[in-house]
Design an enzyme around this catalytic site. Structure first.
Site, PDB file in Angstrom:
ATOM      1  N   CYS A   1       0.870  -1.174   0.000  1.00 41.18           N
ATOM      2  CA  CYS A   1       0.000   0.000   0.000  1.00 41.18           C
ATOM      3  C   CYS A   1       0.910   1.228   0.000  1.00 41.18           C
ATOM      4  O   CYS A   1       2.132   1.087   0.028  1.00 41.18           O
ATOM      5  CB  CYS A   1      -0.999   0.000   1.159  1.00 41.18           C
TER       6      CYS A   1
ATOM      7  N   CYS B   1      -2.100   1.388  -4.170  1.00 45.03           N
ATOM      8  CA  CYS B   1      -0.815   2.021  -4.519  1.00 45.03           C
ATOM      9  C   CYS B   1      -0.733   2.360  -6.002  1.00 45.03           C
ATOM     10  O   CYS B   1       0.296   2.810  -6.486  1.00 45.03           O
ATOM     11  CB  CYS B   1       0.364   1.169  -4.082  1.00 45.03           C
TER      12      CYS B   1
ATOM     13  N   CYS C   1       3.715  -0.122  -8.335  1.00 50.10           N
ATOM     14  CA  CYS C   1       4.265  -1.445  -8.089  1.00 50.10           C
ATOM     15  C   CYS C   1       4.840  -2.007  -9.393  1.00 50.10           C
ATOM     16  O   CYS C   1       4.134  -2.095 -10.397  1.00 50.10           O
ATOM     17  CB  CYS C   1       3.180  -2.370  -7.561  1.00 50.10           C
TER      18      CYS C   1
END
Length: 146
Positions: A21, A95, A99
């Site tokens: 996150c 997020c 990533c």
């Protein structure tokens, strides 16, 4: 005699999960704590954040303590490409596109509310939702679904 530096073919590999996150102070910490608590050594668990906070959210610490999970020693960790590369399953929670994506990894996105700025009463339903998702994930991982 087998080479001790190589994994034994008779020992099944343990699935590894990375929870991500933004601040690694709430959702990903709760998910990692639950999976560690429920799975023990059957799953390797990590968590990280794309912009880690200075400390884990105190309301999250308190909400988990209420169910017997102590994360007082945890600290937010920065998301690295090595952490993603080392995992079989990457679970993102708000997020966005920060990533890194690698072929062969399983990616899941859990749209779980952010506990930032909320008191423990507001964090409890988030905690309970994460627990349900983690239990389902664990069933999947231990039945060979990873």
């Amino acid at each position: 005699m087998p080479d001790p530096r190589l994994p034994s073919p008779s020992v099944p590999s343990v699935p590894s999960v990375l929870f991500v996150c933004v601040h690694n102070a709430g959702r990903s910490q709760m998910a990692a704590a639950y999976l560690t608590h429920l799975a023990g050594d059957r799953v390797q668990v990590r968590s990280a954040g794309s912009a880690p906070a200075d400390a884990v959210n105190p309301a999250v610490v308190e909400a988990l303590a209420e169910v017997g999970i102590d994360i007082t020693a945890e600290t937010p960790k920065v998301l690295t490409t090595d952490a993603v590369r080392a995992c079989d399953v990457v679970i993102t929670m708000g997020c966005g596109d920060t990533c890194p994506v690698f072929p062969g990894k399983r990616y899941l996105d859990w749209p779980v509310p952010d506990p930032a700025g909320r008191d423990v009463a507001a964090v409890r339903p988030i905690r309970d939702e994460i627990e349900g998702r983690v239990r389902a994930l664990l069933r999947d991982l231990t039945s060979g679904g990873a």
